[in-house]
Design a protein around this motif. Sequence first.
Motif, mmCIF file in Angstrom:
data_model
loop_
_atom_site.group_PDB
_atom_site.id
_atom_site.type_symbol
_atom_site.label_atom_id
_atom_site.label_comp_id
_atom_site.label_asym_id
_atom_site.label_seq_id
_atom_site.Cartn_x
_atom_site.Cartn_y
_atom_site.Cartn_z
ATOM 1 N N PRO A 1 0.733 -1.233 0.000
ATOM 2 C CA PRO A 1 0.000 0.000 0.000
ATOM 3 C C PRO A 1 0.764 1.286 0.000
ATOM 4 O O PRO A 1 1.946 1.315 -0.201
ATOM 5 N N PHE A 2 0.025 2.313 0.171
ATOM 6 C CA PHE A 2 0.442 3.692 0.320
ATOM 7 C C PHE A 2 1.806 3.828 0.993
ATOM 8 O O PHE A 2 2.680 4.498 0.503
ATOM 9 N N HIS B 1 -6.448 7.747 -1.413
ATOM 10 C CA HIS B 1 -5.332 7.347 -2.280
ATOM 11 C C HIS B 1 -5.490 5.883 -2.709
ATOM 12 O O HIS B 1 -5.399 5.557 -3.899
ATOM 13 N N GLU B 2 -5.744 5.021 -1.734
ATOM 14 C CA GLU B 2 -5.881 3.592 -2.051
ATOM 15 C C GLU B 2 -7.063 3.338 -2.976
ATOM 16 O O GLU B 2 -6.987 2.492 -3.863
ATOM 17 N N HIS C 1 -6.149 3.823 -6.544
ATOM 18 C CA HIS C 1 -5.521 2.656 -7.186
ATOM 19 C C HIS C 1 -6.600 1.707 -7.709
ATOM 20 O O HIS C 1 -6.495 1.164 -8.799
ATOM 21 N N GLU D 1 1.478 6.057 -8.485
ATOM 22 C CA GLU D 1 1.309 6.575 -7.124
ATOM 23 C C GLU D 1 0.923 8.048 -7.159
ATOM 24 O O GLU D 1 0.089 8.504 -6.370
ATOM 25 N N HIS E 1 7.613 5.892 -4.947
ATOM 26 C CA HIS E 1 6.508 6.790 -4.624
ATOM 27 C C HIS E 1 7.050 8.211 -4.808
ATOM 28 O O HIS E 1 8.254 8.397 -4.725
HETATM 29 ZN ZN ZN Z 1 -0.261 3.931 -3.476
#
Ligand code: ZN
Length: 441
Positions: free
Chosen positions: A14-15, A302-303, A306, A378, A421
């Motif tokens: 993840p992030f 943010h997730e 994706h 990202e 990122h």
């Molecule tokens: Zn991400």
Amino acid sequence: MTLAFVVVLSLLLPFARAADPKNESPTPAPTSNPASAGPAPAFVIPPAAQAAAGKPFDPIAATDAYLATIPADQRAKSDAYFEGGYWLRLWGFLLSAAISLGLLASGLSVRIRRLAERLTRFRWLQPLVYGACYLVIVTALTFPLTIYEDFYREHAYGLMVEPLGQWLGEQAIGLLVNAVLGGIAVFLLYLMLRKVRGAWWLWAGAGTTLFLLFVVTIAPVFISPLFNRYKVLDDPAVREPILSLARANRIPAENVYVFDESKQSNRISANVSGALGTMRISMTDNLLTRCSPGAVRAVLGHEMGHYVMNHVYKLVLMLGIVFLISFAATAWGFERLRTRFGIESISDPAGLPLIVLLMSSCVFVLTPVINTIIRMHEAEADAFGLNAAREPDGMAEAAIKLAEYRKMKPGPWEEFIFYDHPSGYDRILRSMTWKAENTAH
Ligand SMILES: [Zn+2]
């Protein structure tokens, strides 16, 4: 092959995931039922980053004010940690190359293949026997570097809270997962190599892409729970704003899951992943206990980006092209080098270390390309998250917390080569720019 898994699995995480997924804090986060721990402590927005009516908002000054909230000694420490990671990538690559060359040049690789032939007369089974021996040898020889890099170094920097026994247990589970997935991959690879003459690299590239897609699809439901316990988040005060954000973006989620990352580290992260019935929103307990509600929404926005933008599929396809190119170069190099090491043909399992050596060299050289492909996605998810969650200060808060184990402000080349990122500085600047453009003056 293993490198390919690592690359793609790291995307799914993840992030928070950069070069290393750990977070820094001297005290472990509380582990007792964080899902109902209530709202986390308020995060103080620095004065220069606060918007006021009638006052122009300067995104660069706001970003600098955020950066200034990190104490200098902590900045120096996280820079040292992150820069050390650049060298560790090189040492890791050189070690794996040395092991492959050693296996080939000493004749050990051919001897293991002969052993496999003696053990079973089924040709389809021989690569699996070879692969099992190979996995044991490589795991044993890389173990000193693994334990230094992933355990002792993490503890030395105060990034990990996990005791050695528990860590070793997780390594054992990881080895089992690798054995099963690697076994399937090696079996399919040699099945194909025996049948296909000529452009085998085309099949290998396409096959790897499909296999990665398979791993990516099963990972959230079948692999992640081997390492952490997932619980349904039952606090409506936290859950409802997240589900509302999901509904607003047509994400078919009915539940939010929380997992006990705090037993390993203080890393904050979340994940919206899966496909074909494995779709789920999950987040670490640390995210809830360490971040304000605004930062939680920013991270999940943010997730969700994706997920909504189908990044997993796009990434697998783009990385598939990178693997295709790497396999083509590997096929070229393999034919030129194989006779030196007594390898009969491409379908001879004794050539596995040569395939791994050539593939990992290509992937190593292409690191900046791979990082740029990931970083681009990202950055897209950051933009989506800002627009969806509308929490620029939450986003900045998350970036500050991630800075505990990342270098905040790299040079442009450094960012191009090593960052998967956007840098923390860049993420805060994007957030503050968004805030400037969305604030009434
Ligand atoms: Zn991400």
